[in-house]
Design a protein around this motif. Structure first.
Motif, PDB file in Angstrom:
ATOM      1  N   ALA A 160      39.285  18.741  29.706  1.00 49.07           N
ATOM      2  CA  ALA A 160      39.710  18.788  31.102  1.00 49.07           C
ATOM      3  C   ALA A 160      41.114  19.381  31.177  1.00 49.07           C
ATOM      4  N   PHE A 161      41.498  19.813  32.375  1.00 50.06           N
ATOM      5  CA  PHE A 161      42.814  20.419  32.560  1.00 50.06           C
ATOM      6  C   PHE A 161      43.552  19.717  33.699  1.00 50.06           C
ATOM      7  N   CYS A 162      44.749  19.240  33.402  1.00 48.83           N
ATOM      8  CA  CYS A 162      45.616  18.714  34.447  1.00 48.83           C
ATOM      9  C   CYS A 162      46.253  19.907  35.151  1.00 48.83           C
ATOM     10  N   MET A 163      46.242  19.872  36.459  1.00 51.94           N
ATOM     11  CA  MET A 163      46.615  21.083  37.195  1.00 51.94           C
ATOM     12  C   MET A 163      47.504  20.760  38.394  1.00 51.94           C
ATOM     13  N   SER A 164      48.709  21.295  38.378  1.00 53.40           N
ATOM     14  CA  SER A 164      49.575  21.243  39.547  1.00 53.40           C
ATOM     15  C   SER A 164      49.647  22.661  40.119  1.00 53.40           C
ATOM     16  N   GLY A 165      50.556  22.890  41.030  1.00 48.98           N
ATOM     17  CA  GLY A 165      50.717  24.241  41.547  1.00 48.98           C
ATOM     18  C   GLY A 165      51.774  25.021  40.802  1.00 48.98           C
TER      19      GLY A 165
END
Length: 265
Positions: A160-165
């Protein structure tokens, strides 16, 4: 790792990449080698008394080995309560008296006679190349970033990938998707505080890359009980509230069956 130690010894650790803390027993020499990764991402706690040296990756394991509770270091606790995370890692203190951490990028060899040898297998060096062009710098960073993502995509289970902007996580997601064709599943904490909200940037990245994605709304429900649970996990105060938010994100990722996640932090 075992193959490297067998063929090259502790000197071979400089060629390894990743996170680790381990203890390796040399049966022939009856010696134990402790080691920690370059940046201390994985913990390795040490405690000494008249009975010997104890080591573990968690405080609760040290307590189990020693057979008694450890005394809190109230001075360090007060420093933390006054200065928060800025008080951490300034000196070799922990929240328990007598407990220290093996420094990052080091090894500790405990010989059969009880003597110890502390060594460092890697030291960062700042080497300036005055003749490097902007194009060379950009290419060097890009090649290393691509290689770093490629190595971390080698897994026996889905990632999985943690994703912010932000540029860090979006760069990792973009490389995984566009360069290596990975089926990216991103996860983002949905913050209702406009000072930190990055919804527009996240939605744009998700649309451009065509990835699977889930938002996790951040609420105050169960905050106190959750904070207590997280403190028990860490055997220490929660350093910053971002740890709490990240832990909630990890819970959601784990609930979907993932055991590994990639993050830009």
């Amino acid at each position: 790792m075992a193959a490297v130690l067998d063929s090259e010894g502790a000197g071979g650790l400089d060629g390894c990449e990743g996170m680790w803390s381990f203890a390796a027993f040399d049966e022939a020499e009856e010696a134990v080698l402790l080691s920690r990764d370059r940046f201390g991402e994985k913990p390795l706690h040490l405690y000494r008394d008249t009975e010997g040296l104890y080591f573990a990756s968690e405080i609760k394991t040290l307590v189990a080995l020693i057979g008694r509770r450890l005394e809190p270091d109230t001075d360090h606790l007060l420093r933390y309560m006054t200065n928060s995370y800025k008080s951490l890692y300034k000196e070799p203190h922990s929240f328990f008296k007598g407990v220290e951490e093996l420094p990052p990028a080091t090894t500790l060899r405990i010989n059969a006679d009880g003597s110890e040898q502390l060594g460092r297998y890697w030291t960062p060096e700042l080497v300036q190349q005055e003749d490097m062009t902007v194009e060379e710098a950009v290419t060097g960073v890009r090649d290393r970033l691509l290689r770093g993502v490629e190595i971390r995509l080698r897994a026996d289970v889905p990632i999985a990938f943690c994703m912010s902007g932000g540029i860090d996580s979006v760069s990792l997601v973009s490389i995984a998707k566009r360069i290596f064709g990975y089926d990216v599943h991103g996860y983002t904490i949905l913050n209702t505080d406009r000072r930190y909200e990055e919804l527009e940037m996240v939605e744009h990245a998700v649309s451009e890359l065509g990835i699977r994605h889930d938002f996790l709304p951040l609420t105050t429900d169960g905050f106190i009980s959750g904070l207590r649970t997280l403190t028990q996990y860490h055997d220490a105060p929660v350093y910053t509230l971002s740890y709490y938010a990240h832990w909630r994100l990890m819970e959601a990722i784990a609930a979907d069956g993932y055991r590994i996640s990639v993050s830009g932090t």
